[in-house]
Structures are given as structure tokens and as C-alpha cells.
Design an enzyme around this catalytic site. Structure first.
Site, PDB file in Angstrom:
ATOM      1  CB  CYS A  34      80.699  70.584  15.524  1.00  0.00           C
ATOM      2  SG  CYS A  34      79.014  70.672  16.087  1.00  0.00           S
ATOM      3  CB  CYS A 103      76.463  59.389  27.077  1.00  0.00           C
ATOM      4  SG  CYS A 103      77.619  60.503  27.873  1.00  0.00           S
TER       5      CYS A 103
HETATM    6 FE1  FES Z   1      79.302  63.236  24.736  1.00  0.00          FE
HETATM    7 FE2  FES Z   1      79.208  61.034  26.286  1.00  0.00          FE
HETATM    8  S1  FES Z   1      78.508  61.282  24.288  1.00  0.00           S
HETATM    9  S2  FES Z   1      80.089  62.932  26.752  1.00  0.00           S
END
Ligand code: FES
Length: 125
Positions: A34, A103
Site C-alpha cells: 500500500c 524519506c
Molecule cells: Fe514517501 Fe518520500 S518516500 S514521501
């Protein structure tokens, strides 16, 4: 939101993309069903990461940080690889916008999981 030149360059030309058929260690971070996720494959030779590849579904920052992470990790000892943090990855890219810092967690954590997977496998050899 402004990305540094290094982030843009890694995003456009990510290093070490792909997979290793018979990896010595594998690490998954995120949720393939997801959301954003990252898979890291490593080969280990003489206690060092001799090869590393990644596959990802994620945003440009996640692609760039994963690419930078593989460059940081390649050739490192397992202990050195375990010591790599998301901050090291961000630093190597000359920074990330605040909103995108999370991230970079994918990369460091997936690498640590791949190393731990390798170490676990050694226990059964
Ligand atoms: Fe989900 Fe960057 S990996 S916003």
C-alpha cells in the site's frame, strides 16, 4: 520545495538500481501492498559489502537517498554499514527539504535489515 543539485542528479541517474539474484542479505522497508517501499540486496565478501542493489517505489527524494545510500555502503565493512544513518545520507546529498527528511529513513533502515539478514543466515551455516 528546493532539491540540491546532488539530489536531482541522483534522482535522474540513480546508481545501483536493480536486484541481485542470489543475495547474501535482503532488507525490506515500507509496505509493498500500500505505500512507499524499498528493497536492498547485498553481496558480502570478506566482511565487506561487495555489491549492493535496490528496487524502490517512492518519491524523488526516496529514489535519490536510496541511490546515495548504496554509494555510501558499497565497500564498507558490515559494522561500518550498520553505523550509516539517515543523516549521513542527507549530508552526502548536501541536504534535503525538511518535509522530505523522513524519506531517507527508508534507505538506512533497509540497509541495516539487509546486513542483519546476512548475519542471521550465518548462524545457520
Ligand atoms: Fe514517501 Fe518520500 S518516500 S514521501
Amino acid at each position: 520545495m528546493m532539491y540540491t543539485q546532488k539530489v536531482i542528479e541522483h534522482f535522474k541517474n540513480p546508481r545501483n538500481v536493480g536486484y541481485i539474484v542470489d543475495p547474501d542479505g535482503f532488507g525490506l522497508m515500507g509496505d509493498p501492498s500500500c505505500g512507499d517501499y524499498l528493497q536492498i540486496y547485498i553481496k558480502v565478501t570478506n566482511n565487506r559489502i561487495s555489491d549492493i542493489k535496490f528496487e524502490i517505489t517512492g518519491c524523488p527524494a526516496a529514489i535519490a537517498t536510496s541511490s546515495a545510500l548504496t554509494e555510501l555502503a558499497k565497500g564498507k565493512t558490515l559494522d561500518e554499514a550498520l553505523a550509516i544513518t539517515d543523516f549521513d545520507v542527507i549530508k552526502s546529498l548536501d541536504g534535503l527539504p525538511d518535509i522530505k527528511e523522513h524519506c531517507s529513513n527508508l534507505g538506512a533502515e533497509a540497509l541495516h535489515r539487509a546486513v542483519e539478514d546476512y548475519l542471521d543466515r550465518q548462524k545457520f551455516k
